[in-house]
Motif scaffolding. Structure first.
Motif, short mmCIF file in Angstrom:
data_model
loop_
_atom_site.label_atom_id
_atom_site.label_comp_id
_atom_site.label_asym_id
_atom_site.label_seq_id
_atom_site.Cartn_x
_atom_site.Cartn_y
_atom_site.Cartn_z
N MET A 1 -12.30 -12.79 -18.16
CA MET A 1 -11.40 -11.67 -17.96
C MET A 1 -11.95 -10.77 -16.86
N SER A 2 -11.06 -10.23 -16.08
CA SER A 2 -11.45 -9.30 -15.04
C SER A 2 -11.67 -7.91 -15.63
N ALA A 3 -12.63 -7.20 -15.08
CA ALA A 3 -12.84 -5.81 -15.48
C ALA A 3 -11.71 -4.94 -14.97
N LEU A 4 -11.24 -5.25 -13.76
CA LEU A 4 -10.17 -4.47 -13.14
C LEU A 4 -9.27 -5.41 -12.36
N GLU A 5 -7.96 -5.26 -12.56
CA GLU A 5 -6.97 -6.01 -11.80
C GLU A 5 -5.93 -5.02 -11.27
N VAL A 6 -5.75 -5.05 -9.98
CA VAL A 6 -4.74 -4.22 -9.32
C VAL A 6 -3.73 -5.19 -8.73
N GLU A 7 -2.46 -5.05 -9.13
CA GLU A 7 -1.45 -6.03 -8.76
C GLU A 7 -0.23 -5.37 -8.13
N ASP A 8 0.00 -5.63 -6.85
CA ASP A 8 1.19 -5.19 -6.12
C ASP A 8 1.43 -3.69 -6.27
N VAL A 9 0.38 -2.89 -6.18
CA VAL A 9 0.50 -1.44 -6.36
C VAL A 9 1.01 -0.79 -5.09
N GLY A 10 2.03 0.04 -5.28
CA GLY A 10 2.59 0.82 -4.19
C GLY A 10 2.77 2.25 -4.63
N PHE A 11 2.63 3.16 -3.68
CA PHE A 11 2.79 4.59 -4.01
C PHE A 11 3.22 5.33 -2.76
N SER A 12 4.15 6.25 -2.95
CA SER A 12 4.64 7.07 -1.84
C SER A 12 4.59 8.54 -2.20
N TYR A 13 4.27 9.34 -1.20
CA TYR A 13 4.40 10.79 -1.29
C TYR A 13 5.67 11.13 -0.53
N GLY A 14 6.78 11.17 -1.23
CA GLY A 14 8.06 11.36 -0.55
C GLY A 14 8.33 10.16 0.35
N ARG A 16 6.41 9.28 2.85
CA ARG A 16 5.14 8.74 3.36
C ARG A 16 4.57 7.71 2.39
N ARG A 17 4.47 6.47 2.83
CA ARG A 17 3.94 5.37 2.01
C ARG A 17 2.42 5.39 2.10
N ALA A 18 1.75 5.61 0.96
CA ALA A 18 0.29 5.65 0.93
C ALA A 18 -0.32 4.30 0.58
N LEU A 19 0.34 3.57 -0.32
CA LEU A 19 -0.12 2.24 -0.73
C LEU A 19 1.08 1.31 -0.73
N ASP A 20 0.88 0.08 -0.26
CA ASP A 20 1.99 -0.87 -0.19
C ASP A 20 1.51 -2.27 -0.56
#
Length: 133
Positions: A1-14, A16-20
Motif C-alpha cells: 500500500m502507498s503511504a500517499l496517493e495523489v490522483e488527478d488533483v486539480g485546483f483553481s483560485y477563481g 487561475r488554475r493552480a493545479l491541473d
C-alpha cells in the motif's frame, strides 16, 4: 500500500488554475519533497492534503483512506508541521486547539478531553481563554 496517493488533483483560485491533473504515489517507508518555483502549486497541494482547502478535482489517499470519502481516517494517518505558525492570534488558546482538532477529524468530546488533559499537563489550564496574541 502507498503511504500517499495523489490522483488527478486539480485546483483553481477563481479563473487561475493552480493545479491541473497532478498525480503521484509515495510508497510506505519512503519520503518525497515538493520542489518548484514560487507559484508552482506546492502550498496549494499541502493545503489540500491537510484539508485546509477542499478538493475540487481528483482524490488524495493517505494510507489507503480517501480524503474525499474518509477524511477522518485519512487525517489520523497524517502529521503536518507548517513552515509558518498556523495559530489564529485573535482566538483563545482553547479555540485554536479545538480548531486544529476539528481539522484532523477528532470528535468534539475526545477533543475536549484531550485539550483539558494537555492544558493541565502544560500548566496552562488557567490561560485557556486567553488570546494567543
Amino acid at each position: 500500500m502507498s503511504a500517499l496517493e495523489v490522483e488527478d488533483v486539480g485546483f483553481s483560485y477563481g479563473a487561475r488554475r493552480a493545479l491541473d491533473g497532478v498525480g503521484f504515489s509515495v510508497p510506505a517507508g519512503h519520503f518525497c519533497a515538493l520542489l518548484g518555483p514560487n507559484g508552482a502549486g506546492k502550498s496549494t497541494l499541502i493545503a489540500l492534503l491537510s484539508r485546509l482547502y477542499d478538493l475540487q478535482q481528483g482524490d488524495i489517499r493517505v494510507a489507503g483512506h480517501s480524503l474525499r470519502k474518509q477524511p477522518r481516517l485519512a487525517l489520523r494517518q497524517l502529521g503536518v508541521v507548517f513552515q509558518q505558525s498556523t495559530l489564529d492570534l485573535d482566538l483563545s488558546v482553547e479555540q485554536n486547539l479545538r480548531y486544529h482538532a476539528a481539522l484532523h477529524g477528532m470528535p468534539r468530546q475526545l477533543a475536549a478531553a484531550r485539550i483539558d488533559e494537555e492544558l493541565a499537563r502544560q500548566n496552562l489550564g488557567e490561560r485557556r481563554r486567553d488570546p494567543v496574541r
